[in-house]
Design an enzyme around this catalytic site. Sequence first.
Site, PDB file in Angstrom:
ATOM      1  N   HIS A 142      -0.853   0.614  -9.835  1.00  0.00           N
ATOM      2  CA  HIS A 142      -1.560  -0.245  -8.880  1.00  0.00           C
ATOM      3  C   HIS A 142      -2.177  -1.458  -9.591  1.00  0.00           C
ATOM      4  CE1 HIS A 142      -3.704  -0.204  -4.724  1.00  0.00           C
ATOM      5  NE2 HIS A 142      -3.507  -1.435  -5.146  1.00  0.00           N
ATOM      6  N   ARG A 179       0.840  -1.193   0.000  1.00  0.00           N
ATOM      7  CA  ARG A 179       0.000   0.000   0.000  1.00  0.00           C
ATOM      8  C   ARG A 179       0.877   1.245   0.000  1.00  0.00           C
ATOM      9  NH1 ARG A 179      -3.382  -2.836  -1.530  1.00  0.00           N
ATOM     10  NH2 ARG A 179      -5.508  -3.177  -0.746  1.00  0.00           N
TER      11      ARG A 179
END
Length: 313
Positions: A276, A228
């Site tokens: 991502h 993350r």
Amino acid sequence: MDIIFYHPSFNAEKWITGLQQRLPQARVRAWTPDDRAHADYALVRQPPVAMLQGRRELKGVFALGAGVDDILGQLREHPQMLAEGVPLFRLEDTGMGRQMQEYAVWHVLGWFRRFNDYRQQKSQALWQPLRNLSREDFTIGILGAGVLGRSVAESLRFWGFPVRCWSRSPKTLPDVASFHGQAQLGAFLSGTKVLINLLPNTPQTVGILNRALLSQLQPEACLINLARGAHLVEEDLLAALAAGEIKAAALDVFAREPLAQDHPFWTHPDIAITPHNAAVTLPGEAMDYIAEAIRQREAGEMPAGQVDLSRGY
């Protein structure tokens, strides 16, 4: 049984059809804001609070991803969103492990064989063989020893690299040196040449990839962040690169997404960026897992992938 589905970007009809094929006895529907009808299971990503709140009849909630920080963040603000005793499950692998392996192996081999250095030499029309690096000294350290961390460790061991892992509690992985707890973090870092972050996103791990941590790695270490964006203090990475403490980084996740067009990461020659998508949810594999997990729940069993709400993973 009744299953409700919500995802802000997935094709709901594809998932509804796929789940009904796997669970012919199920009635699957896309959740809408006025839907308060009965549901035995919920499949969600970034669910609105109203979707789950008050549903005490749920036998399970399945997060449509490996991370559950979106749901846990909402739970911190709305503790009543998930009724007490309703288990939350995450996708532990379902095809994401292989994708993470591909991403990690690509970058590790590129740095080890110095392909990035040769790419920079090409831009200068410079013909200059570089010193080969020693595999024995090119230790890979993985932060996080869950399903995905173990998968990445296994793939890198195949290439003959020394691999070590660090986790909150003791873990045992074949042919992988294991470190755990805050007391062993320094020893783990000091021998690491490539650091791969696969930690869960919890209040305790936010900002863990900071200057103090990066400075403890081997000189000119490399960083891969696959977990993350909240884990990385971005200005600290830039400072470590400028100081020569970090040689290169591959980043798939960021504090704010999409990454702003004027962010310095875009133009930094030693930072690789992906949007991502290092590992995405594969619908077929995910539906296979969910269908089997529901069958287990219906049989009174507890499937793999249950989230410990107190730990956050």
